[in-house]
Design an enzyme around this catalytic site. Structure first.
Site, PDB file in Angstrom:
ATOM      1  N   GLY A  27       0.823  -1.193   0.000  1.00  0.00           N
ATOM      2  CA  GLY A  27       0.000   0.000   0.000  1.00  0.00           C
ATOM      3  C   GLY A  27       0.865   1.254   0.000  1.00  0.00           C
ATOM      4  N   CYS A  28       0.263   2.371  -0.360  1.00  0.00           N
ATOM      5  CA  CYS A  28       1.021   3.625  -0.438  1.00  0.00           C
ATOM      6  C   CYS A  28       1.467   4.099   0.939  1.00  0.00           C
ATOM      7  CB  CYS A  28       0.183   4.697  -1.142  1.00  0.00           C
ATOM      8  SG  CYS A  28      -1.517   4.856  -0.535  1.00  0.00           S
TER       9      CYS A  28
END
Length: 336
Positions: free
Chosen positions: A148-149
């Protein structure tokens, strides 16, 4: 040439993949899907030089056409597609940009993603694609779960320090801010211009799905603790700034030297000059991560600041970097 497919080509992350493959010399884009525009041919985006033909997704066509497939989909769809594709064609390489295979606890997955994971044994085999941290595992992987970012931005400065036992096992607080594209294309009232312009707000503090993802990777690297993770949205199209607060008995110079040594051969990681704060504008549109560490002598906390583009280093850029590593290609191919 690597025969490559993108499932979900018109999503924000799919769009970035299309842009990257316009300049990637080792990959041929042979299969693209869109549920809304399947059957259409065109450029779709002004930056594309060549037409692409979009299809409705079919597992057999996808598996037969590709050596590697990127899934740029919500977790619910990717959850089943990964299982179907690996069952039909075990040698197929898959990079899943959703969170469907990032957690290995069925209880955590059900709580944070809202549905039951029916393929946990496959999740246990997936390699977590944080490129600079798990490079050797990625080389041998068939299934990559792209990070995920928020975890990418938070983990890049913390993991090298944890591996050297330089982070105290307590009081880690991660305060991260993302541009609105991090919420995807689905319409939300709080994503409307009138709601977000000149505004910022926190959301999902303590319940965000990236919390157990961060904790899992911290534990995998030697620090099994709970963290306080508080994400916020800011009125930008793209970009992310992460502030991670932690305690350490080491001096500031030692922490910075450790990061510089760890990332000396990592082309996308830049440790900023002493006293220089990483900034979103400096990394927007790139696959870079800018990092620095600061000390608050009054409270005893250290602050690790990192800036990334949430759609590139936080998603599609890192996904292509993973592909490059899997195939023994220069990591920077298509990304500079």
């Amino acid at each position: 040439m690597i025969k490559t497919g993108i499932v979900g080509a018109l999503s924000y992350t799919g769009r970035e993949l299309l842009k990257i493959f316009e300049k990637h010399s080792q990959a041929e884009l042979v299969y693209c899907t869109s549920e809304s525009s399947g059957g259409k041919t065109g450029t779709f985006f002004p930056f594309l030089r060549n037409n692409i033909h979009l299809q409705k997704y079919q597992t057999q066509n996808a598996a037969a056409s590709c050596d590697l497939i990127f899934l740029a989909l919500p977790p619910g769809a990717a959850h089943d597609y990964v299982y179907e594709l690996t069952t039909l064609k075990p040698e197929l390489k898959i990079i899943d940009l959703s969170g469907a295979y990032r957690l290995i606890s069925p209880e955590d997955f059900s709580f944070y993603y809202g549905f039951e994971h029916r393929h946990i044994s496959l999740a246990e085999k997936a390699v977590y694609g944080l490129c600079e941290i798990y490079r050797e595992k990625i080389r041998k992987a068939q299934l990559i779960t792209n990070p995920g970012c928020y975890p990418t931005a938070a983990l890049l400065p913390l993991v090298p320090l944890i591996r050297k036992n330089l982070v105290e096992p307590k009081d880690i607080i991660i305060d991260a801010k993302s541009g609105i594209s991090g919420k995807g294309k689905k319409l939300h009232e709080d994503s409307l211009f009138c709601e977000l312009n000149e505004n910022s707000c926190s959301y999902k503090t303590g319940t965000h799905q990236h919390t157990p993802e961060i904790e899992r990777i911290l534990a995998d690297n030697g620090l099994g603790i709970k963290v306080l993770f508080s994400p916020s949205v800011i009125p930008l199209s793209r970009g992310m700034l992460s502030n991670s607060y932690f305690r350490s008995r080491a001096p500031l110079e030692k922490l910075i030297e450790t990061l510089a040594s760890f990332y000396k051969n990592s082309p996308f990681i830049k440790i900023r000059e002493a006293g220089r704060y990483p900034a979103i504008l400096d990394v927007a549109g790139t696959n870079q991560a800018h990092i620095n560490i600061f000390e608050d002598e009054r409270t005893g906390f250290f602050l690790a600041v990192s800036a990334i583009d949430n759609l590139l280093k936080g998603a599609s850029g890192q996904a292509v970097q993973n592909m490059n590593i899997m195939y023994g290609i220069n990591e920077t191919e298509g990304l500079l």
